[in-house]
Scaffold this motif. Structure first.
Motif, short mmCIF file in Angstrom:
data_model
loop_
_atom_site.label_atom_id
_atom_site.label_comp_id
_atom_site.label_asym_id
_atom_site.label_seq_id
_atom_site.Cartn_x
_atom_site.Cartn_y
_atom_site.Cartn_z
N ASP A 57 0.82 -1.21 0.00
CA ASP A 57 0.00 0.00 0.00
C ASP A 57 0.85 1.27 0.00
O ASP A 57 0.31 2.38 -0.05
CB ASP A 57 -0.94 0.01 1.21
N THR A 58 2.15 1.11 0.07
CA THR A 58 3.04 2.28 0.00
C THR A 58 2.94 2.91 -1.38
O THR A 58 3.13 2.25 -2.41
CB THR A 58 4.49 1.85 0.27
N ALA A 59 2.61 4.19 -1.40
CA ALA A 59 2.39 4.89 -2.68
C ALA A 59 2.09 6.35 -2.39
O ALA A 59 1.89 6.74 -1.23
CB ALA A 59 1.21 4.28 -3.43
N VAL A 60 2.07 7.14 -3.45
CA VAL A 60 1.52 8.49 -3.37
C VAL A 60 0.03 8.37 -3.71
O VAL A 60 -0.33 7.78 -4.74
CB VAL A 60 2.21 9.46 -4.33
N TYR A 61 -0.79 8.89 -2.83
CA TYR A 61 -2.23 8.81 -3.01
C TYR A 61 -2.75 10.15 -3.50
O TYR A 61 -2.41 11.20 -2.94
CB TYR A 61 -2.91 8.44 -1.70
#
Length: 122
Positions: free
Chosen positions: A90-94
């Motif tokens: 789930d690591t990401a830029v949202y």
């Protein structure tokens, strides 16, 4: 023209939860549908969830079904993405985005926020 500002990103432990906020401003917000997207390093952008400003229909991608919800608070002009049981994937830029078209049409989102980084630690 709608403007969007995301917040709520940061460092989250594996198994924890996160709540992202997107504050919208501009005229006739009721014309828009708002969506959440994310992009991890080296990966394509992923369409996660969407909701109409007036409520009603919502969309959630398979990757967040069962652990993610999208809600909106019209009084605060804010849309939220809640995600539980997070993992390193789930690591990401949202990003928050808006469209005047169908909330299901990913390519129709043409107004974007600046993004908020979420990092999930193992």
């Amino acid at each position: 023209q709608v403007q969007l500002v995301e917040s709520g990103g940061g460092l989250v432990q594996t198994g924890g939860s996160l709540r992202l906020s997107c504050v919208a401003s501009g005229p006739t917000l009721s014309n828009y549908k708002l969506g959440w997207f994310r992009q991890a390093p080296g990966k394509e952008r992923e369409f996660l969830a969407a909701i109409g400003w007036s409520g009603g229909a919502t969309f959630r991608a398979d990757s967040v079904k069962g652990r993610g919800t999208i809600t909106r608070d019209s009084a605060k002009n804010t849309v939220y993405l809640n995600l539980s049981s997070v993992g390193p994937e789930d690591t990401a830029v949202y990003y928050c985005a808006a469209t005047e078209g169908s909330l299901y049409w990913e390519s129709g989102y043409n107004y974007w926020g600046q993004g908020t980084q979420v990092t999930v630690s193992s």
